[in-house]
Design a protein around this motif. Structure first.
Motif, PDB file in Angstrom:
ATOM      1  N   LEU A 201       0.694  -1.224   0.006  1.00 26.23           N
ATOM      2  CA  LEU A 201      -0.130  -0.147   0.124  1.00 26.23           C
ATOM      3  C   LEU A 201       0.708   1.182   0.063  1.00 26.23           C
ATOM      4  CD1 LEU A 201      -2.827   1.276   0.192  1.00 26.23           C
ATOM      5  CD2 LEU A 201      -2.807   1.057   2.340  1.00 26.23           C
ATOM      6  N   GLU A 202       1.914   1.333   1.050  1.00 29.63           N
ATOM      7  CA  GLU A 202       2.745   2.473   0.705  1.00 29.63           C
ATOM      8  C   GLU A 202       3.540   2.424  -0.641  1.00 29.63           C
ATOM      9  OE1 GLU A 202       3.271   4.674   2.956  1.00 29.63           O
ATOM     10  OE2 GLU A 202       2.683   4.323   4.664  1.00 29.63           O
ATOM     11  N   GLU A 247      10.634 -12.668  10.606  1.00 30.80           N
ATOM     12  CA  GLU A 247      11.572 -11.569  10.762  1.00 30.80           C
ATOM     13  C   GLU A 247      11.128 -10.706   9.066  1.00 30.80           C
ATOM     14  OE1 GLU A 247      15.895  -9.781  11.733  1.00 30.80           O
ATOM     15  OE2 GLU A 247      15.081 -11.748  12.536  1.00 30.80           O
ATOM     16  N   LYS A 248      10.912  -9.925   9.468  1.00 28.48           N
ATOM     17  CA  LYS A 248      10.737  -9.049   8.001  1.00 28.48           C
ATOM     18  C   LYS A 248      11.985  -8.417   7.340  1.00 28.48           C
ATOM     19  CE  LYS A 248       6.404  -7.233   9.993  1.00 28.48           C
ATOM     20  NZ  LYS A 248       6.415  -7.532  11.451  1.00 28.48           N
ATOM     21  N   MET A 249      11.802  -8.069   6.078  1.00 23.87           N
ATOM     22  CA  MET A 249      12.826  -7.628   5.316  1.00 23.87           C
ATOM     23  C   MET A 249      13.175  -6.350   6.012  1.00 23.87           C
ATOM     24  SD  MET A 249      12.533  -8.574   1.360  1.00 23.87           S
ATOM     25  CE  MET A 249      13.869  -7.571   0.822  1.00 23.87           C
ATOM     26  N   MET A 250      14.339  -5.636   6.087  1.00 24.12           N
ATOM     27  CA  MET A 250      14.472  -4.398   6.646  1.00 24.12           C
ATOM     28  C   MET A 250      13.978  -3.161   5.580  1.00 24.12           C
ATOM     29  SD  MET A 250      17.992  -2.379   7.682  1.00 24.12           S
ATOM     30  CE  MET A 250      18.707  -2.477   6.066  1.00 24.12           C
ATOM     31  N   SER A 342      10.829   7.500  -1.949  1.00 22.34           N
ATOM     32  CA  SER A 342      10.504   6.775  -0.795  1.00 22.34           C
ATOM     33  C   SER A 342      11.053   5.411  -0.582  1.00 22.34           C
ATOM     34  CB  SER A 342       8.908   6.595  -0.583  1.00 22.34           C
ATOM     35  OG  SER A 342       8.471   8.059  -0.884  1.00 22.34           O
ATOM     36  N   ALA A 343      11.669   5.012   0.703  1.00 26.60           N
ATOM     37  CA  ALA A 343      12.082   3.942   0.889  1.00 26.60           C
ATOM     38  C   ALA A 343      11.023   3.276   1.808  1.00 26.60           C
ATOM     39  CB  ALA A 343      13.423   4.020   1.835  1.00 26.60           C
ATOM     40  N   VAL A 344      10.551   1.972   1.594  1.00 22.37           N
ATOM     41  CA  VAL A 344       9.552   1.324   2.246  1.00 22.37           C
ATOM     42  C   VAL A 344      10.058  -0.060   2.837  1.00 22.37           C
ATOM     43  CG1 VAL A 344       6.985   0.313   2.130  1.00 22.37           C
ATOM     44  CG2 VAL A 344       7.733   2.278   0.997  1.00 22.37           C
ATOM     45  N   GLY A 345       9.514  -0.192   4.201  1.00 22.86           N
ATOM     46  CA  GLY A 345       9.917  -1.675   4.746  1.00 22.86           C
ATOM     47  C   GLY A 345       9.309  -1.613   6.134  1.00 22.86           C
ATOM     48  N   ALA A 346       8.571  -2.810   6.208  1.00 25.50           N
ATOM     49  CA  ALA A 346       8.032  -3.203   7.809  1.00 25.50           C
ATOM     50  C   ALA A 346       9.054  -3.179   8.772  1.00 25.50           C
ATOM     51  CB  ALA A 346       7.337  -4.155   7.644  1.00 25.50           C
ATOM     52  N   GLY A 347      10.250  -3.609   8.256  1.00 27.39           N
ATOM     53  CA  GLY A 347      11.465  -3.898   9.083  1.00 27.39           C
ATOM     54  C   GLY A 347      12.227  -2.698   9.778  1.00 27.39           C
ATOM     55  N   MET A 348      11.752  -1.532   9.322  1.00 27.38           N
ATOM     56  CA  MET A 348      11.964  -0.144   9.741  1.00 27.38           C
ATOM     57  C   MET A 348      11.699  -0.193  11.491  1.00 27.38           C
ATOM     58  SD  MET A 348      11.191   2.718   7.120  1.00 27.38           S
ATOM     59  CE  MET A 348      11.829   2.682   5.337  1.00 27.38           C
ATOM     60  N   GLU A 349      10.698  -0.752  11.467  1.00 32.38           N
ATOM     61  CA  GLU A 349      10.379  -0.492  13.175  1.00 32.38           C
ATOM     62  C   GLU A 349      11.325  -1.165  13.897  1.00 32.38           C
ATOM     63  OE1 GLU A 349       6.009  -1.427  13.872  1.00 32.38           O
ATOM     64  OE2 GLU A 349       6.219  -2.371  11.845  1.00 32.38           O
ATOM     65  N   SER A 375       6.813   7.419   8.291  1.00 30.50           N
ATOM     66  CA  SER A 375       5.844   6.769   9.005  1.00 30.50           C
ATOM     67  C   SER A 375       6.769   5.483   9.551  1.00 30.50           C
ATOM     68  CB  SER A 375       4.714   6.515   8.314  1.00 30.50           C
ATOM     69  OG  SER A 375       5.178   5.257   7.525  1.00 30.50           O
ATOM     70  N   GLU A 376       6.031   4.743  10.261  1.00 32.78           N
ATOM     71  CA  GLU A 376       6.620   3.413  10.963  1.00 32.78           C
ATOM     72  C   GLU A 376       7.354   2.795   9.734  1.00 32.78           C
ATOM     73  OE1 GLU A 376       3.309   1.466  13.157  1.00 32.78           O
ATOM     74  OE2 GLU A 376       4.001   2.485  14.941  1.00 32.78           O
ATOM     75  N   ILE A 377       6.646   2.569   8.683  1.00 41.10           N
ATOM     76  CA  ILE A 377       7.411   1.738   7.479  1.00 41.10           C
ATOM     77  C   ILE A 377       7.716   2.643   6.185  1.00 41.10           C
ATOM     78  CG2 ILE A 377       6.077  -0.111   8.399  1.00 41.10           C
ATOM     79  CD1 ILE A 377       4.173   0.006   5.968  1.00 41.10           C
TER      80      ILE A 377
END
Length: 406
Positions: A201-202, A247-250, A342-349, A375-377
């Motif tokens: 979505l991001e 574990e998510k990708m960074m 933009s850089a997107v990734g759930a692992g940013m958290e 944002s968070e991701i």
């Protein structure tokens, strides 16, 4: 037996050869015992060509008449594909959006789906017909044809999948899945086997053109598993689904959006309520605002900067210019020569320092940052448009390595 919804974009149905290629994909799925609903976009550059024809006649044509014109593109695709499937010897019927039960709001050009009543689709499936539906369109309460905006065929497909509890919704395009960057621009881009709804979505919202963001939003809401794959190869695609607990990708991907302009209101009096008044005025005109930056107050004033799409720029300036005097601001200025990367990734958290690495990559490439949003991701930066491709390559190389300009 499964119900599978398959959506084919404009490049997939661009000419007779590709229409028969799509017909083969659809009939192979049907021969495996599945019920099949197909959603199609207009062929190739048909929509752009229709817009050009309209501009020749009336550059200020009403949005209603534009929708009447633009819906014809998908009708051509649907009927031609149905003819190709017929020629291969399979039972098929093509339906317009309203025949398929798509009821929308009355916002011509950017209509929202209010409900889908797929009674006719179900009747045709019960007859064991392959059903081909025009994407991107529906009908409003005045029985007028409406369109869902660019990328609306993705949304049409997901809406059918949701309302009919489909087992899978496949989005066929001209790339083999979702990549870490646009593979046509970044040679080191890697295909992802799986990506979460939130990450997709991001990426879709930030300029990645593989999927329409509204379709991803809907897929997440109704938990529809999506597969993004190419109609031109037999390569396995990318699955879009709910995030797993592994574990998510960074970082999952780097996106670029060049359909952006920066607007700045200079010298806004530093008192409560003015930001609300400014942005509520834009919201009332359905103008979507993205990155927002407010400067530190000086001499009792502050500057407010934000981004809008190019399509909304003129209306934004026309709306704000007379309002500047009313609120006591100095002026409104804008810059069209910008882009958002933009850089997107759930692992940013769980990985601190992502922003620093991204900014380091831009610094090493000698790229200046104008605005930042996080944002968070995701982390988004606004830069000069001339630096957009270089920035994508630099940031991709920082996180994935081996990225070079195509």
């Amino acid at each position: 037996m499964s119900l599978i919804v398959q959506k084919f974009g404009g490049t997939s149905v661009a000419n007779a050869e590709r229409l028969f290629n799509v017909a083969n994909i659809v009939t192979q799925t049907y021969k495996q015992g599945n019920d099949v609903v197909v959603v199609v976009s207009a062929q190739g550059d048909t929509t752009d060509d229709l817009i050009a024809k309209a501009n020749e006649i009336n550059p200020n044509a009403s949005k209603r008449e534009m929708d009447m014109l633009l819906t014809s593109g998908e009708q051509i695709s649907a009927s031609l594909l149905a003819m190709a499937i017929e020629k291969l010897g399979f039972p098929v019927v093509s339906l317009l959006g309203w025949q398929a039960g798509f009821y929308t709001s009355s916002a011509y050009g950017t209509a929202r789906i209010k409900r889908v009543t797929p009674d006719r689709i179900k009747k045709e499936i019960d007859k064991r017909n392959i059903v081909v539906v025009t994407g991107f369109q529906g009908v409003n309460r005045y029985d007028d044809m409406t369109t869902l905006g660019r990328g609306g065929s993705d949304t049409s497909a997901v809406a059918i999948a949701a309302v009919m509890n489909a087992d899978l919704c496949q989005i066929y395009t001209d790339v083999e899945g979702v990549f870490t960057a646009d593979p046509r621009k970044v040679k080191g881009a890697r295909k992802l086997s799986v990506i979460s709804y939130d990450e997709m979505l991001e990426l879709a919202s930030l300029g990645a053109q593989v999927l329409n963001n509204r379709s991803v939003e809907m897929a997440k809401k109704y938990n529809i598993e999506l597969e993004v794959l190419s109609s031109l190869t037999k390569a396995k695609g990318t699955i879009v689904k709910e995030a797993t607990k592994v574990e998510k990708m960074m970082i999952s991907g780097i996106a670029k959006d060049e359909d952006v302009a920066r607007v700045s209101i200079i010298g806004v009096p530093d008192r409560p309520g003015l930001a609300f008044k400014i942005f509520s005025k834009l919201a009332a005109k359905n103008i979507n605002v993205d990155i927002i930056l407010q400067s530190i107050g000086r001499n009792g004033t502050k500057d407010i900067s934000f981004t809008v799409s190019h399509d909304n720029l003129k209306e934004t300036i026309d709306l704000l210019n007379p309002y500047v005097d009313l609120i006591g601001a100095t002026s409104v200025v804008y810059d069209e020569n910008v882009a958002k990367v933009s850089a997107v990734g759930a692992g940013m958290e769980t990985h601190p320092g992502i922003a620093a690495e991204m900014f380091e990559a831009l610094y090493e490439a000698n790229i200046n940052i104008k605005m930042i949003s996080t944002s968070e991701i995701k982390i988004s930066v606004l830069i000069d448009s001339k630096d957009a491709d270089k920035a994508v390559a630099a940031v991709h190389d920082k996180f994935f390595g081996n990225a070079l300009d195509a």
